[in-house]
Enzyme design. Structure first.
Site, mmCIF file in Angstrom:
data_model
loop_
_atom_site.group_PDB
_atom_site.id
_atom_site.type_symbol
_atom_site.label_atom_id
_atom_site.label_comp_id
_atom_site.label_asym_id
_atom_site.label_seq_id
_atom_site.Cartn_x
_atom_site.Cartn_y
_atom_site.Cartn_z
ATOM 1 N N TYR A 135 -82.607 11.638 3.051
ATOM 2 C CA TYR A 135 -81.901 10.889 1.994
ATOM 3 C C TYR A 135 -81.887 11.662 0.672
ATOM 4 O O TYR A 135 -81.055 11.414 -0.184
ATOM 5 C CB TYR A 135 -82.546 9.519 1.768
ATOM 6 C CG TYR A 135 -82.254 8.509 2.862
ATOM 7 C CD1 TYR A 135 -81.643 8.885 4.054
ATOM 8 C CD2 TYR A 135 -82.586 7.171 2.706
ATOM 9 C CE1 TYR A 135 -81.391 7.970 5.056
ATOM 10 C CE2 TYR A 135 -82.323 6.241 3.711
ATOM 11 C CZ TYR A 135 -81.736 6.651 4.882
ATOM 12 O OH TYR A 135 -81.473 5.734 5.874
ATOM 13 N N LYS A 190 -90.200 11.932 15.309
ATOM 14 C CA LYS A 190 -89.292 12.435 16.352
ATOM 15 C C LYS A 190 -89.681 13.893 16.568
ATOM 16 O O LYS A 190 -88.859 14.819 16.499
ATOM 17 C CB LYS A 190 -87.835 12.264 15.876
ATOM 18 C CG LYS A 190 -86.796 12.545 16.929
ATOM 19 C CD LYS A 190 -86.725 11.482 18.011
ATOM 20 C CE LYS A 190 -85.724 11.873 19.088
ATOM 21 N NZ LYS A 190 -85.841 11.085 20.311
ATOM 22 N N ASP A 223 -87.391 6.473 18.884
ATOM 23 C CA ASP A 223 -86.569 5.730 19.841
ATOM 24 C C ASP A 223 -87.428 4.735 20.622
ATOM 25 O O ASP A 223 -87.045 3.583 20.835
ATOM 26 C CB ASP A 223 -85.784 6.678 20.766
ATOM 27 C CG ASP A 223 -86.578 7.912 21.184
ATOM 28 O OD1 ASP A 223 -87.694 8.110 20.669
ATOM 29 O OD2 ASP A 223 -86.078 8.668 22.034
ATOM 30 N N ASP A 247 -86.090 2.989 7.138
ATOM 31 C CA ASP A 247 -84.941 2.185 6.729
ATOM 32 C C ASP A 247 -84.421 1.392 7.930
ATOM 33 O O ASP A 247 -84.192 0.176 7.867
ATOM 34 C CB ASP A 247 -83.855 3.156 6.206
ATOM 35 C CG ASP A 247 -82.739 2.457 5.470
ATOM 36 O OD1 ASP A 247 -82.802 1.230 5.299
ATOM 37 O OD2 ASP A 247 -81.783 3.152 5.062
ATOM 38 N N ASP A 251 -85.174 -2.916 9.066
ATOM 39 C CA ASP A 251 -84.118 -3.910 9.282
ATOM 40 C C ASP A 251 -84.243 -4.533 10.668
ATOM 41 O O ASP A 251 -84.011 -5.729 10.858
ATOM 42 C CB ASP A 251 -82.722 -3.264 9.148
ATOM 43 C CG ASP A 251 -82.163 -3.387 7.736
ATOM 44 O OD1 ASP A 251 -82.977 -3.427 6.790
ATOM 45 O OD2 ASP A 251 -80.932 -3.440 7.576
#
Ligand code: NAD
Length: 363
Positions: A135, A190, A223, A247, A251
């Site tokens: 970001y 990851k 994942d 992020d 959610d």
């Protein structure tokens, strides 16, 4: 104590107004000052984070933030879009540690999209690194590709990066938070594909071995974490990860609790100065209708009382008031569904806020 109030855009103004009512009834003698931010600030001053707003935010002990953004600003150049205000505040104020507790209130187990038995009693904490990762990484932009599958084609690129000190400081935050809870941390990465996250995993492992051997540490690929969060969410305690994965996962966790309208957050600097905001955005689809759920913002205020203002009793009073209002059956549209719960009543934003205020006055 000085609190900067930055309502922002869309439902931001509606939900922050309810949290301010709650703050007023607590009678903490806190000084408040309100300023424009996001699209509202762009329209008034030509910038989403005007100098005056930034100055106020820097001078305040804590910031109560609503939300920013509206589709009508989507065509603006990126630096002037409302969302740049929140990114700018995080960066300028060094707010690197984002806390997002995801609690499923027993009264709302039916509102989750998962089976009630999977979410009943859920209490997890997502800690997200907030000032690094893809970001903020430079360089970024658009250019003509010189290699890859289509040399000569137009392409866009971003940069994912984390430095050792950035990973170390958020790892300390996560392990220390775990010590106050169930002593278990899941670090999400990851590492199997991304160099940045192999480094993340290595540094987290080192910090753990050097300082927090008493805390259980688990590593999980993002994942799999996304899958496990909906398969067996209660197996987690503290989930900690980088900016982008956090992020997305937070959610996802919101839906475990019934609605994103229930999810508060705190973004802290190294001295516990903080920006407190609901985890959701400005919800342009329901803005101005008086139907938004103000509880995530009111619960964010409770986090402010506990983390920055040193008022744990007041924080507990606010949380208990929210609990009583839910027990009394009040539901905004996002946590109400026809025929599924007896003795509930659908209410609007202001009625929900007023009910929390009334519960506080009578506690
Ligand atoms: P959103 O969180 O605003 O809305 C997603 C869905 O959840 C919508 O259906 C909305 O109606 C609903 N919702 C959100 N908050 C609610 C509440 N309190 N009560 C009831 N329902 C609620 O996400 P989005 O639609 O992807 O984004 C809208 C705008 O918000 C965009 O401009 C986006 O960039 C911005 N945004 C801002 C922030 C922030 O200010 N920190 C965070 C996320 C998104």
């Amino acid at each position: 104590m000085k609190i900067a109030i930055l309502p922002g855009d869309g439902i931001g103004t509606e939900i922050v107004a309810e949290a301010v009512k709650v703050l007023q009834v607590l009678d903490l003698k806190a000084e408040t000052e309100t300023a424009l931010v996001g699209g509202a600030a762009y329209e008034a001053h030509g910038h989403p984070l005007p100098e005056g707003t930034l100055k106020l935010a820097k001078a305040a002990d804590a910031i109560l933030f609503g939300a920013v953004g509206d589709w009508k600003f989507d065509k603006l150049e990126r630096a002037l879009r409302p969302e740049q205000a929140i990114l700018g505040l995080r960066k300028q104020l060094g707010l690197f540690a984002n806390f997002r507790p995801a609690l499923c209130y027993p009264q709302l187990t039916h509102a989750s999209s998962l089976k009630p038995e999977l979410v009943a009693g859920l209490d997890i904490l997502i800690i997200r690194e907030l000032t690094g990762d893809i970001y903020f990484g430079q360089p970024r932009g658009r250019r003509t590709a010189v290699d890859g599958h289509f040399p000569g084609a137009e392409e866009a690129f971003d940069t994912m990066r984390y430095s050792r000190p950035e990973i170390e400081r958020i790892a300390h935050v996560a392990f220390q938070a775990a010590r106050k809870r169930s002593n278990k941390v899941t670090s999400v990465d990851k590492a199997n594909v991304l160099e940045t996250f192999q480094f993340w995993k290595d540094v987290v492992t080192e910090v753990h071995a050097a300082h927090y051997a008493d805390v259980e540490l688990q590593h999980m690929y993002v994942d799999n974490a996304a899958m496990q969060l909906v398969k067996a969410p209660k197996a987690f305690d503290v989930v900690f990860t980088g900016n982008m994965f956090g992020d997305i996962l937070s959610d996802e966790a919101a839906m475990l609790t019934g609605s994103i309208g229930m999810l508060p957050s705190a973004s802290l600097d190294k001295n516990n100065k903080g920006l407190y905001e609901p985890s959701h955005g400005s919800a342009p689809d329901i803005a101005g209708k008086g139907v938004a759920n103000p509880l995530a913002t009111i619960l964010s205020l409770a986090m402010m009382l506990r983390f920055t203002l040193g008022q744990p009793e007041a924080a507990a009073r606010v949380e208990a008031a929210v609990d009583r209002v839910l027990t009394a059956g009040l539901r905004t549209g996002d946590i109400w569904s026809e025929g599924t719960q007896q003795n509930t009543r659908r209410v609007g934003t202001a009625e929900m806020g007023d009910a929390v205020v009334a519960a506080l006055k009578n506690d």
